[in-house]
Write a protein that holds these residues in place. Structure first.
Motif, PDB file in Angstrom:
ATOM      1  N   PRO A 102       0.807  -1.229   0.000  1.00 33.23           N
ATOM      2  CA  PRO A 102       0.000   0.000   0.000  1.00 33.23           C
ATOM      3  C   PRO A 102       0.839   1.278   0.000  1.00 33.23           C
ATOM      4  O   PRO A 102       0.764   2.093   0.916  1.00 33.23           O
ATOM      5  CB  PRO A 102      -0.811  -0.134   1.293  1.00 33.23           C
ATOM      6  N   LEU A 103       1.633   1.435  -1.035  1.00 34.21           N
ATOM      7  CA  LEU A 103       2.463   2.631  -1.188  1.00 34.21           C
ATOM      8  C   LEU A 103       2.226   3.222  -2.575  1.00 34.21           C
ATOM      9  O   LEU A 103       1.788   2.524  -3.487  1.00 34.21           O
ATOM     10  CB  LEU A 103       3.952   2.291  -1.034  1.00 34.21           C
ATOM     11  N   SER A 104       2.546   4.497  -2.733  1.00 30.79           N
ATOM     12  CA  SER A 104       2.439   5.106  -4.056  1.00 30.79           C
ATOM     13  C   SER A 104       3.503   4.488  -4.970  1.00 30.79           C
ATOM     14  O   SER A 104       4.496   3.917  -4.499  1.00 30.79           O
ATOM     15  CB  SER A 104       2.660   6.617  -3.967  1.00 30.79           C
ATOM     16  N   SER A 105       3.285   4.599  -6.259  1.00 31.24           N
ATOM     17  CA  SER A 105       4.224   4.022  -7.226  1.00 31.24           C
ATOM     18  C   SER A 105       5.617   4.635  -7.087  1.00 31.24           C
ATOM     19  O   SER A 105       6.635   3.943  -7.227  1.00 31.24           O
ATOM     20  CB  SER A 105       3.698   4.231  -8.647  1.00 31.24           C
ATOM     21  N   GLY A 106       5.677   5.940  -6.799  1.00 33.23           N
ATOM     22  CA  GLY A 106       6.967   6.600  -6.628  1.00 33.23           C
ATOM     23  C   GLY A 106       7.722   6.086  -5.423  1.00 33.23           C
ATOM     24  O   GLY A 106       8.928   5.817  -5.489  1.00 33.23           O
ATOM     25  N   GLU A 107       7.014   5.938  -4.298  1.00 32.05           N
ATOM     26  CA  GLU A 107       7.654   5.407  -3.088  1.00 32.05           C
ATOM     27  C   GLU A 107       8.133   3.987  -3.297  1.00 32.05           C
ATOM     28  O   GLU A 107       9.249   3.625  -2.910  1.00 32.05           O
ATOM     29  CB  GLU A 107       6.664   5.430  -1.924  1.00 32.05           C
ATOM     30  N   LEU A 108       7.294   3.171  -3.922  1.00 33.44           N
ATOM     31  CA  LEU A 108       7.647   1.775  -4.154  1.00 33.44           C
ATOM     32  C   LEU A 108       8.880   1.671  -5.034  1.00 33.44           C
ATOM     33  O   LEU A 108       9.781   0.865  -4.769  1.00 33.44           O
ATOM     34  CB  LEU A 108       6.460   1.053  -4.797  1.00 33.44           C
ATOM     35  N   ALA A 109       8.955   2.499  -6.077  1.00 33.90           N
ATOM     36  CA  ALA A 109      10.120   2.508  -6.961  1.00 33.90           C
ATOM     37  C   ALA A 109      11.373   2.916  -6.188  1.00 33.90           C
ATOM     38  O   ALA A 109      12.451   2.329  -6.357  1.00 33.90           O
ATOM     39  CB  ALA A 109       9.886   3.452  -8.130  1.00 33.90           C
ATOM     40  N   LEU A 110      11.231   3.923  -5.302  1.00 32.05           N
ATOM     41  CA  LEU A 110      12.373   4.391  -4.515  1.00 32.05           C
ATOM     42  C   LEU A 110      12.884   3.307  -3.575  1.00 32.05           C
ATOM     43  O   LEU A 110      14.087   3.023  -3.539  1.00 32.05           O
ATOM     44  CB  LEU A 110      11.983   5.634  -3.714  1.00 32.05           C
TER      45      LEU A 110
END
Length: 283
Positions: free
Chosen positions: A19-27
């Motif tokens: 449950p994270l935003s795509s940007g956070e998950l990528a980071l």
């Protein structure tokens, strides 16, 4: 190679449970993989050729940034459409590379390459022409995100063709560094860091995506790549989308239409034909 491609194919299953935003998950994916690969290089005593990096540093930074954007778009694709549709549209990347190589490297496109391009494009159209998902969101949005991810993955591939001084795992390590540098300000601007909201399941899936799907699997991939002929590696790489489709249908219970199946066969089949060179017959 078989193990690494199979693991890559299960990525969507784990991403769906974070449950994270795509940007956070990528980071976080980049950071976790960066730590693991850095540890691997340290243990195996592999030194990064610093002298060669200076010349290729701008391209490494650009390719790393493109990789980070590629991940964001792919994760967005998973949120808007099925894993199978997102993956099949993402695998249009080799077709994009084929079309751009004559422009960038003055290579001639043969009749077979033109045929593969046309038929793969037909396959993409078949996947794109879909209805509405169960959540009411248009599959087209997710497919367009997948296609956008394919564009940036193709960008990474093309930039790598210009990078001569850094190979394999060293290149990947430096690209992860660049991706991390680019993604940090993006996440800061787009929203707050949400690790505190992760539960036990979220943490397990995040660590799996960062350490297993990215860190360990990239090491396996590049290790096996050195031992395999190019054509065999190209054939085995198609285990990834096939596993992704099976995961989508059998584990996530997502619907895949007959039209999408035909489109996927056209994209994967003709892209594979394009990648396998025809050897001239010996006299």
């Amino acid at each position: 190679m078989i193990v690494s491609m199979t693991v890559f194919g299960t990525l969507g299953l784990f991403v769906r449970n974070i449950p994270l935003s795509s940007g956070e998950l990528a980071l976080y994916r980049a950071v976790l993989a960066l730590i693991l690969i850095g540890f691997y290089l340290l243990v195996t005593k592999q030194k990064i050729p610093l002298a060669a990096i200076r010349k290729d540093l701008p391209l490494l930074l650009l390719s790393g940034a493109a990789m980070g954007i590629n991940w964001i778009l792919l994760f967005q694709a998973y949120r808007y459409t099925t894993v199978s549709a997102a993956t099949l549209s993402y695998y249009f990347a080799p077709v994009i590379v084929t079309v751009l190589c004559p422009i960038l490297f003055k290579e001639k496109m043969r009749a077979r390459q033109w045929l593969c391009f046309v038929m793969s494009t037909v396959g993409l159209v078949l996947i794109t022409v879909t209805g509405e998902t169960e959540t009411g969101k248009s599959d087209l949005t997710g497919i367009l995100f997948g296609l956008g991810a394919a564009v940036f993955y193709a960008t990474v591939v093309l930039l790598n063709k210009f990078i001569k001084g850094v190979d394999g795992i060293h290149r990947t390590f430096l690209q992860f560094v660049s991706a991390t540098v680019v993604l940090i300000p993006y996440v800061l601007v787009s929203g707050s860091f949400g690790l505190s909201a992760l539960g036990g399941v979220g943490w397990v899936n995040l660590l799996t995506v960062g350490l297993v799907h990215t860190g360990i699997t990239y090491c396996l991939y590049f290790s096996s790549l050195k031992e395999l002929p190019g054509q065999k590696a190209a054939i085995l790489s198609y285990i990834d989308p096939l596993v992704a489709v099976l995961v989508s249908v059998l584990l996530l219970h997502e619907t895949i239409t007959g039209r999408q199946i035909i489109g996927g066969i056209l994209i994967l089949g003709f892209t594979l034909i394009n990648e396998i060179s025809v050897k001239p017959k010996k006299a």
